[in-house]
Write a protein that holds these residues in place. Structure first.
Motif, PDB file in Angstrom:
ATOM      1  N   GLY A 128       0.795  -1.225   0.000  1.00  0.00           N
ATOM      2  CA  GLY A 128       0.000   0.000   0.000  1.00  0.00           C
ATOM      3  C   GLY A 128       0.823   1.268   0.000  1.00  0.00           C
ATOM      4  N   TYR A 129       2.003   1.218   0.622  1.00  0.00           N
ATOM      5  CA  TYR A 129       2.875   2.395   0.744  1.00  0.00           C
ATOM      6  C   TYR A 129       4.261   2.005   0.249  1.00  0.00           C
ATOM      7  CZ  TYR A 129      -0.797   3.752   4.091  1.00  0.00           C
ATOM      8  OH  TYR A 129      -1.991   4.044   4.703  1.00  0.00           O
ATOM      9  N   THR A 130       4.552   2.289  -1.013  1.00  0.00           N
ATOM     10  CA  THR A 130       5.762   1.752  -1.630  1.00  0.00           C
ATOM     11  C   THR A 130       6.778   2.819  -2.019  1.00  0.00           C
ATOM     12  OG1 THR A 130       4.351   0.019  -2.571  1.00  0.00           O
ATOM     13  CG2 THR A 130       6.604   0.170  -3.403  1.00  0.00           C
ATOM     14  N   TYR A 150       5.733   2.078 -18.403  1.00  0.00           N
ATOM     15  CA  TYR A 150       4.366   2.343 -17.968  1.00  0.00           C
ATOM     16  C   TYR A 150       4.426   3.109 -16.647  1.00  0.00           C
ATOM     17  CZ  TYR A 150       5.481  -2.052 -15.499  1.00  0.00           C
ATOM     18  OH  TYR A 150       6.087  -3.035 -14.763  1.00  0.00           O
ATOM     19  N   LYS A 151       3.336   3.751 -16.305  1.00  0.00           N
ATOM     20  CA  LYS A 151       3.295   4.521 -15.061  1.00  0.00           C
ATOM     21  C   LYS A 151       3.125   3.563 -13.893  1.00  0.00           C
ATOM     22  CE  LYS A 151       1.385   8.745 -13.064  1.00  0.00           C
ATOM     23  NZ  LYS A 151       0.420   9.863 -13.243  1.00  0.00           N
ATOM     24  N   ALA A 152       4.157   3.477 -13.075  1.00  0.00           N
ATOM     25  CA  ALA A 152       4.161   2.500 -11.987  1.00  0.00           C
ATOM     26  C   ALA A 152       3.437   3.032 -10.757  1.00  0.00           C
ATOM     27  CB  ALA A 152       5.592   2.126 -11.625  1.00  0.00           C
ATOM     28  N   SER A 153       2.924   2.114  -9.978  1.00  0.00           N
ATOM     29  CA  SER A 153       2.206   2.464  -8.753  1.00  0.00           C
ATOM     30  C   SER A 153       3.175   2.809  -7.628  1.00  0.00           C
ATOM     31  CB  SER A 153       1.328   1.288  -8.326  1.00  0.00           C
ATOM     32  OG  SER A 153       0.743   1.521  -7.062  1.00  0.00           O
ATOM     33  N   LYS A 154       2.825   3.825  -6.855  1.00  0.00           N
ATOM     34  CA  LYS A 154       3.557   4.147  -5.625  1.00  0.00           C
ATOM     35  C   LYS A 154       2.977   3.386  -4.443  1.00  0.00           C
ATOM     36  CE  LYS A 154       2.775   8.657  -5.887  1.00  0.00           C
ATOM     37  NZ  LYS A 154       2.194   8.834  -7.240  1.00  0.00           N
ATOM     38  N   SER A 179       0.969  -3.040  -5.402  1.00  0.00           N
ATOM     39  CA  SER A 179       1.784  -2.077  -6.137  1.00  0.00           C
ATOM     40  C   SER A 179       2.997  -2.753  -6.762  1.00  0.00           C
ATOM     41  CB  SER A 179       2.271  -0.966  -5.203  1.00  0.00           C
ATOM     42  OG  SER A 179       3.170  -1.496  -4.237  1.00  0.00           O
ATOM     43  N   ARG A 180       3.332  -3.935  -6.233  1.00  0.00           N
ATOM     44  CA  ARG A 180       4.509  -4.663  -6.698  1.00  0.00           C
ATOM     45  C   ARG A 180       4.227  -6.164  -6.768  1.00  0.00           C
ATOM     46  NH1 ARG A 180       5.391  -0.182  -7.424  1.00  0.00           N
ATOM     47  NH2 ARG A 180       7.246   1.098  -7.008  1.00  0.00           N
TER      48      ARG A 180
END
Length: 573
Positions: A202-204, A217-221, A291-292
């Motif tokens: 959740g918090y990366t 690509y736009k990666a998730s934080k 996110s990962r």
């Protein structure tokens, strides 16, 4: 090798009456949620991530079964108990059944055995260490060298996973809760690994570099990293979970959707699904979103230090993601996402009551060709739906993660947490003459007095002293907010639904005026000769006395009805 099953192992810290803090398993938690005060994880952000995991279980179970454990007539389940198809929007009976289930659960005061029966059905998906279905993870083959843009995935060490430390090779944590010797910062127990694994998803941040394939690509934080988390807290964990468990989503677009918690799918399926779409349509999937892609070697001995391997996944679309119930919203008046809403993070050192309007009111207006739009969190809309059944004082908690301000890394550096206690009947009284508009007016008036009237007084003193301090004005403003904070919390917590609104508002105005004037008088008492000599401005002498007199005039004008009670047209923050 399968080991450390989260259904049986005690890994979730909780607070219980009489017993203090202890660790429980998932099954223990659901069986005894009504006896547990709340979660007691390592950080508030960890509690928030774990809380949403628990909600994902409840949304999955009670989207398929009623409070007695019977399958709803509107749906059909397969042999594994998974819902086959969405429920048609025209099927009103399903919505009625969901609401009835929620009401029955609330009246029962505890969760039925069906929750743990469901978990048992999926027992093999809750092993922290496993070769086939590791919990919240993928297999080694899912991030093999031929699937990523580097020869191997990024390795994240224990001291970077543990957000109490967040230490990398390039940054040393000065105030770590763990000592450095014997590689202690890298060592995590199995239960700590389980908690931080969920939190990390959740918090990366964006400091790692490895992606799937070669096309960028736009990666998730981390979805939670980007939201201003909001949750309702009741008298015990059962109440808190149920208060936030919106079985009937306020938005019709998400009606009858199949709940897709991550554990019901193989890691490779989760990855593939995220690349197929950047939208999510069910809460169980959102609350267990990754996110990962993370791999933990189940055969490795981590006694000397822990690490896992990660590969970036695409981020969820942030434009109008109204599936999310537990966040504040920001209207984008310009830019790439013009006329859309995006999640709004909480602000450091700003009490949640200062965002009372964002928390409780929605509107959509146009004035002089300019749009004014505001949207309250979905969980507040849900509270309006269930308010006739609750009748208690709630805590509204605000949780966010602060970043380092570096757009290339977005490293988590500190968490933001606050809580506001208020009667639910007050919080949901949104009619034009109700409590919510009146309290919102009081909040805006308070912010105006502090953020404009008092701030202007301090700015004049700053100018008179020809001070070089860039923080002088803001520090004084924040000091006054600090002095006002607890009295305001006490005032709003003491409001009862049947209180006379005018009398309660006048009482607060008197309290506010007293605090503000006393603080200004303190500054006057500490004034020096230069403050009284003053400066010449527009052919007039401006000194601390003239500034104070002007300040008192405006304060009384704003807060004393006998003096007119007019408001100054400002945009106080």
């Amino acid at each position: 090798m399968q080991r450390f099953n989260l259904l049986d192992e005690a890994w979730i810290p909780v607070i219980t009456e009489g017993e203090g803090t202890r660790d429980v398993s998932l099954k223990e938690l659901f069986a005894g949620a009504h006896t547990i005060t709340g979660l007691a994880g390592d950080t508030k952000t960890q509690d928030f991530a774990l809380f949403r995991l628990l909600l994902a279980v409840l949304h999955t179970v009670f989207s398929r079964y009623d409070a007695r454990g019977k399958v709803y007539e509107s749906i059909e389940l397969d042999a594994q108990g998974m819902q086959r198809e969405e429920v048609a929007k025209e099927d009103d009976d399903y919505g009625k059944d969901l609401k009835k289930t929620w009401m029955t659960l609330w009246e029962q005061g505890c969760f039925p055995a069906k929750v743990n029966d469901y978990l048992e059905t999926w027992r093999d998906r809750f092993y922290l260490y496993d070769d086939t279905y590791p919990f919240f993870q993928v297999r080694a083959a899912d991030m093999a060298a031929d699937k990523i843009n580097k020869t191997k995935a990024s390795e994240i060490s224990g001291k970077n996973i543990d957000r109490r430390i967040s230490e990398s090779r390039n940054k040393i944590a000065l105030f770590s809760p763990k000592y450095e010797a014997h590689n202690n910062k890298e060592i995590l127990s199995d239960k700590e690994i389980a908690r931080w694994l969920i939190t990390y998803q959740g918090y990366t941040g964006l400091a790692d570099k490895v992606i799937f394939g070669t096309d960028k690509y736009k990666a998730s934080k981390g979805w939670l990293f980007d939201i201003g988390g909001i949750r309702l807290v009741g008298d015990n964990l059962f109440e808190s979970l149920l208060l936030n468990c919106a079985l009937l989503h306020p938005e019709e677009a998400y009606y009858g959707k199949v709940q897709r918690p991550c554990w019901e799918y193989a890691g490779s399926d989760v990855i593939a699904h995220r690349f197929r779409t950047n939208r999510i349509y069910n809460l169980a999937e959102l609350y267990t979103n990754w996110s990962r892609a993370i791999y933990i070697d189940p055969e490795r001995d981590f006694s000397g230090g822990f690490s896992f391997d990660i590969v970036k996944l695409p981020e969820i679309d942030h434009a109008d993601p109204f599936l999310e119930l537990m966040s504040l919203w920001r209207y984008q008046a310009s830019g790439e996402l013009k006329d859309r809403f995006t999640p709004r993070k909480h602000r450091q050192n700003e009490a949640i009551w200062r965002s009372f309007g964002l928390l409780t009111l929605s509107y959509d207006e146009v004035e002089k060709n300019r749009k004014y739009r505001q949207r309250k969190p979905g969980i507040m809309q849900w509270l309006n739906t269930i308010r006739e059944h609750t009748d208690r004082t709630l805590a509204v908690e605000a949780i966010s993660m602060q970043d380092d301000g570096n757009a290339t890394s977005w490293v988590p550096v500190d968490e933001i947490y606050d809580a506001l206690h208020i009667r639910d009947a007050v919080l949901t009284d949104v009619e034009e003459a109700g409590w919510v508009p009146r309290i919102n007016d009081v909040v805006n008036e308070t912010k105006q007095v502090i953020g404009w009237t008092y701030k202007n007084f301090i700015a004049q003193i700053h100018e008179i002293r020809n001070s070089s301090s860039k923080q002088f004005v803001q520090q004084n403003v924040e000091e006054l907010y600090f002095l006002v904070d607890q009295p305001f919390r006490d005032w709003i917590a003491s409001i009862q639904p049947n209180d006379k609104k005018d009398a309660r508002v006048l009482a607060w105005q008197a309290t506010l005026k007293g605090i503000v004037l006393r603080q200004a008088e303190k500054i006057i008492r500490e004034a020096g000769p230069r403050d009284y000599i003053g400066i010449e401005k527009e052919e007039k002498t401006v000194n601390i006395a003239t500034a104070y007199n002007q300040f008192v005039f405006f304060v009384k004008r704003q807060l004393d009805p006998k003096k007119g009670g007019e408001s100054i047209d400002t945009n106080a923050k």
